[in-house]
Design a protein around this motif. Structure first.
Motif, mmCIF file in Angstrom:
data_model
loop_
_atom_site.group_PDB
_atom_site.id
_atom_site.type_symbol
_atom_site.label_atom_id
_atom_site.label_comp_id
_atom_site.label_asym_id
_atom_site.label_seq_id
_atom_site.Cartn_x
_atom_site.Cartn_y
_atom_site.Cartn_z
ATOM 1 N N THR A 59 22.724 -43.831 8.076
ATOM 2 C CA THR A 59 23.823 -44.794 8.116
ATOM 3 C C THR A 59 23.691 -45.803 9.248
ATOM 4 O O THR A 59 24.329 -46.857 9.207
ATOM 5 C CB THR A 59 25.166 -44.067 8.257
ATOM 6 N N HIS A 60 22.878 -45.498 10.274
ATOM 7 C CA HIS A 60 22.686 -46.404 11.395
ATOM 8 C C HIS A 60 21.250 -46.342 11.883
ATOM 9 O O HIS A 60 20.566 -45.325 11.722
ATOM 10 C CB HIS A 60 23.617 -46.064 12.560
ATOM 11 N N LYS A 63 22.256 -45.906 18.013
ATOM 12 C CA LYS A 63 23.548 -45.410 18.457
ATOM 13 C C LYS A 63 23.594 -45.506 19.973
ATOM 14 O O LYS A 63 22.700 -45.011 20.664
ATOM 15 C CB LYS A 63 23.766 -43.963 18.011
ATOM 16 N N ASN A 87 23.836 -49.418 8.608
ATOM 17 C CA ASN A 87 24.312 -50.365 9.606
ATOM 18 C C ASN A 87 23.315 -50.399 10.757
ATOM 19 O O ASN A 87 22.607 -49.430 11.003
ATOM 20 C CB ASN A 87 25.695 -49.983 10.119
ATOM 21 N N ASP A 90 25.600 -48.161 15.832
ATOM 22 C CA ASP A 90 26.831 -47.379 15.873
ATOM 23 C C ASP A 90 27.369 -47.422 17.301
ATOM 24 O O ASP A 90 26.746 -46.898 18.222
ATOM 25 C CB ASP A 90 26.548 -45.936 15.447
#
Length: 251
Positions: A59-60, A63, A87, A90
């Protein structure tokens, strides 16, 4: 992953450079970055088929550690996400990207790029197939970047803005090319909202559905000069819209 191990080691040294050789570095979890050390990720090619490529299957891609400024510069790397899923960063832990440079990178198929920035410079990058690029914070530069779509992307599921500058101060947005390339659901190509001390010069702003360039939300001390504003979709698109602003110089 071996890439995460190398990043952790570079931070532990008090700052160092991580060189990405030939190959595709596939990650399923975001790379955790952050700390007072200056770390650089450097590849050898930014082409989609080039030698230094990070494929993000989660999802990312990055981070940021909690309550830290993340000093991470990135050069000549291709980042490939999963359209509608991945994405770029994060920031839920509360960290932000600070005092770094991203240059010569190819960033494609990310769902959204939504960044809180402090003193980050984006130079000569190619951002393609995004829902939107949202920039917050201050004292950063976007220069000579491309924002748009590649010829293989047929969905073009972008949302309100191709690039949105929100609640920012001290931003230099110069020499970029922006195009939404969608007939519906893409009202603004460049949107500046609730921001101050913004300089947008020498950009080519093309496309948009309702507005090509929009400045609103109480923004002030905004300078927009020597921009080329095109109208692609539809014929009723407003090239420039100003609302609730003051000390704005558009020429």
């Amino acid at each position: 992953t071996s890439l995460q191990t190398a990043i952790d080691y570079a931070y532990s040294l008090g700052g160092s450079e991580v060189l990405l050789g030939n190959g595709n570095y596939s990650i399923t979890a975001p790379l955790l970055v952050g700390g007072s050390s200056n770390v650089t990720l450097r590849g050898f090619s930014n082409l989609e088929s080039g030698s230094s490529k990070i494929t993000c299957k989660g999802t990312h891609c990055f981070k940021f550690k909690a309550d830290t400024f993340s000093f991470l510069s990135i050069y000549n790397i291709s980042f490939l996400g999963e359209r509608g899923v991945t994405n770029f960063a994060d920031q839920a832990l509360g960290g932000s990207w600070a005092w770094s440079t991203m240059q010569g990178c190819y960033v494609v198929n990310f769902n959204i790029i939504d960044l809180l920035l402090t003193g980050v410079h984006f130079l000569n990058n190619n951002f393609q197939n995004h829902v939107a690029v949202t920039l917050r914070g201050g004292d950063y530069t976007f220069r000579d970047n491309y924002f748009g779509y590649d010829s293989a992307d047929t969905t073009k599921i972008n949302s309100d803005s191709c690039v949105a500058i929100i609640s920012s101060t001290g931003v230099n947005f110069d020499g970029n090319y922006l195009t939404s390339m969608k007939t519906t659901n893409a009202p603004i190509t460049l949107s500046i909202t609730n921001s101050q001390d913004i300089i947008a010069t020498n950009n080519w702003i093309d496309g948009g559905h309702s507005n090509s360039l929009k400045i609103d939300g109480g923004s002030y001390r905004v300078v927009c000069r020597n921009n080329r504003i095109g109208i692609t979709y539809p014929a009723t698109c407003v090239p420039l819209k100003l609302s609730n602003v003051r000390d704005v110089d558009v020429s």
